[in-house]
Design a protein around this motif. Structure first.
Motif, mmCIF file in Angstrom:
data_model
loop_
_atom_site.group_PDB
_atom_site.id
_atom_site.type_symbol
_atom_site.label_atom_id
_atom_site.label_comp_id
_atom_site.label_asym_id
_atom_site.label_seq_id
_atom_site.Cartn_x
_atom_site.Cartn_y
_atom_site.Cartn_z
ATOM 1 N N LEU A 15 -3.810 13.705 12.024
ATOM 2 C CA LEU A 15 -2.786 12.810 12.557
ATOM 3 C C LEU A 15 -2.980 12.530 14.047
ATOM 4 N N GLU A 16 -3.167 13.566 14.831
ATOM 5 C CA GLU A 16 -3.262 13.384 16.286
ATOM 6 C C GLU A 16 -4.419 12.474 16.678
ATOM 7 N N GLN A 17 -5.584 12.674 16.080
ATOM 8 C CA GLN A 17 -6.744 11.839 16.418
ATOM 9 C C GLN A 17 -6.511 10.381 16.041
ATOM 10 N N HIS A 18 -5.862 10.139 14.913
ATOM 11 C CA HIS A 18 -5.633 8.759 14.489
ATOM 12 C C HIS A 18 -4.536 8.083 15.312
ATOM 13 N N VAL A 19 -3.516 8.816 15.665
ATOM 14 C CA VAL A 19 -2.478 8.235 16.528
ATOM 15 C C VAL A 19 -3.110 7.839 17.856
ATOM 16 N N GLU A 20 -3.926 8.707 18.417
ATOM 17 C CA GLU A 20 -4.588 8.390 19.686
ATOM 18 C C GLU A 20 -5.544 7.207 19.535
ATOM 19 N N ARG A 21 -6.306 7.180 18.458
ATOM 20 C CA ARG A 21 -7.283 6.107 18.232
ATOM 21 C C ARG A 21 -6.615 4.747 18.065
ATOM 22 N N TYR A 22 -5.518 4.679 17.329
ATOM 23 C CA TYR A 22 -4.902 3.393 17.004
ATOM 24 C C TYR A 22 -3.614 3.119 17.785
ATOM 25 N N ARG A 23 -3.373 3.869 18.834
ATOM 26 C CA ARG A 23 -2.152 3.739 19.613
ATOM 27 C C ARG A 23 -1.897 2.304 20.070
ATOM 28 N N ASN A 24 -2.886 1.601 20.551
ATOM 29 C CA ASN A 24 -2.700 0.247 21.082
ATOM 30 C C ASN A 24 -3.310 -0.831 20.196
ATOM 31 N N SER A 25 -3.539 -0.517 18.938
ATOM 32 C CA SER A 25 -4.111 -1.508 18.024
ATOM 33 C C SER A 25 -3.050 -2.482 17.549
ATOM 34 N N PRO A 26 -3.462 -3.715 17.255
ATOM 35 C CA PRO A 26 -2.481 -4.685 16.743
ATOM 36 C C PRO A 26 -2.034 -4.347 15.332
ATOM 37 N N LEU A 65 0.832 -1.199 0.000
ATOM 38 C CA LEU A 65 0.000 0.000 0.000
ATOM 39 C C LEU A 65 0.872 1.257 0.000
ATOM 40 N N LEU A 66 1.944 1.251 0.781
ATOM 41 C CA LEU A 66 2.855 2.403 0.794
ATOM 42 C C LEU A 66 3.495 2.604 -0.581
ATOM 43 N N ALA A 67 3.854 1.501 -1.237
ATOM 44 C CA ALA A 67 4.430 1.594 -2.587
ATOM 45 C C ALA A 67 3.414 2.187 -3.558
ATOM 46 N N LEU A 68 2.144 1.783 -3.442
ATOM 47 C CA LEU A 68 1.092 2.343 -4.303
ATOM 48 C C LEU A 68 0.974 3.847 -4.094
ATOM 49 N N LEU A 69 0.956 4.275 -2.848
ATOM 50 C CA LEU A 69 0.856 5.712 -2.563
ATOM 51 C C LEU A 69 2.064 6.469 -3.124
ATOM 52 N N ASP A 70 3.243 5.909 -2.943
ATOM 53 C CA ASP A 70 4.462 6.563 -3.444
ATOM 54 C C ASP A 70 4.478 6.635 -4.970
ATOM 55 N N GLU A 71 4.114 5.529 -5.622
ATOM 56 C CA GLU A 71 4.149 5.466 -7.089
ATOM 57 C C GLU A 71 3.096 6.344 -7.752
ATOM 58 N N THR A 72 2.038 6.683 -7.021
ATOM 59 C CA THR A 72 1.009 7.542 -7.601
ATOM 60 C C THR A 72 1.237 9.017 -7.282
ATOM 61 N N GLY A 73 2.427 9.325 -6.730
ATOM 62 C CA GLY A 73 2.792 10.719 -6.540
ATOM 63 C C GLY A 73 2.565 11.278 -5.153
ATOM 64 N N PHE A 74 2.336 10.444 -4.166
ATOM 65 C CA PHE A 74 2.057 10.931 -2.815
ATOM 66 C C PHE A 74 3.156 10.552 -1.819
ATOM 67 N N ASN A 75 4.391 10.345 -2.305
ATOM 68 C CA ASN A 75 5.458 9.822 -1.448
ATOM 69 C C ASN A 75 5.811 10.716 -0.268
ATOM 70 N N LYS A 76 5.629 11.999 -0.348
ATOM 71 C CA LYS A 76 5.916 12.884 0.790
ATOM 72 C C LYS A 76 4.649 13.601 1.251
ATOM 73 N N ALA A 77 3.516 13.103 0.843
ATOM 74 C CA ALA A 77 2.270 13.804 1.125
ATOM 75 C C ALA A 77 1.446 13.174 2.251
ATOM 76 N N TYR A 78 1.882 12.057 2.800
ATOM 77 C CA TYR A 78 1.126 11.423 3.890
ATOM 78 C C TYR A 78 2.023 11.235 5.106
ATOM 79 N N ASP A 79 1.379 11.243 6.282
ATOM 80 C CA ASP A 79 2.139 11.062 7.519
ATOM 81 C C ASP A 79 1.567 9.948 8.397
ATOM 82 N N PHE A 80 0.520 9.282 7.923
ATOM 83 C CA PHE A 80 -0.096 8.206 8.703
ATOM 84 C C PHE A 80 -0.821 7.268 7.753
ATOM 85 N N VAL A 81 -0.587 5.957 7.902
ATOM 86 C CA VAL A 81 -1.312 4.939 7.139
ATOM 87 C C VAL A 81 -1.644 3.810 8.103
#
Length: 172
Positions: free
Chosen positions: A161-172, A88-104
């Motif tokens: 970013l902050e809300q998602h880090v908090e939401r998924y902090r302890n997720s597997p 998924l990260l490779a897909l995002l990078d190859e479609t032009g978003f390599n420096k445009a995301y900070d959370f997946v």
């Protein structure tokens, strides 16, 4: 035929009719008015056993929420289950978003070793999020053989970013 045999036969017929009315054939619901044909239909329904009722095919309704003001997080749906985070990260990078995301976040079924078919991606700003939505919506060019078509929507209820880090902090 004696009385006992007639009663058994009648009972068997009643059971057969009940089974036919409930399982073998659909029932039709008809609204009827108690005041004649010119009156408005009443709220009462009469079920007519044995009639065939044709139901319309189910319709998939996609309710789109209004875009959040300055939203940055999108949800990707219909990701092929064989995709791993690296893919998924490779897909995002190859479609032009390599420096445009900070959370997946791509949730996984660890027992079966596959993803659950959706992911959350937080972009660095609202404009990048809108670009990603336009670029990936309808995506079919997966690295693996798949007929899935990607659907993209704004993430709800968490944004940023902050809300998602908090939401998924302890997720597997």
């Amino acid at each position: 035929m004696g009385d006992h045999e007639r009663e058994r036969s009648a009972s068997k017929t009643r059971r057969s009719r009940a089974a036919t009315a409930t399982s073998a054939s659909p029932e039709r619901i008809i609204e009827r008015s108690e005041e004649g044909p010119a009156a408005k239909p009443a709220k009462k329904a009469v079920i007519v056993p044995g009639d065939i009722m044709t139901l319309p095919a189910p319709v998939k309704v996609h309710v789109q929420r209004p875009p959040p003001v300055d939203g940055t997080t999108v949800m990707l749906r219909n990701i092929p289950n064989r995709y791993q985070q690296k893919s998924l990260l490779a897909l995002l990078d190859e479609t032009g978003f390599n420096k445009a995301y900070d959370f997946v976040y791509l949730p996984m079924d660890f027992r079966n070793g596959v993803n659950l078919g959706y992911a959350f991606v937080n972009l660095v700003n609202h404009d990048e999020a809108k670009k990603l939505m336009q670029k990936i919506e309808g995506w079919k060019e997966w690295d693996y053989d798949s007929s899935k078509v990607c659907e993209v929507s704004w993430a709800h209820p968490h944004q940023g970013l902050e809300q998602h880090v908090e939401r998924y902090r302890n997720s597997p």
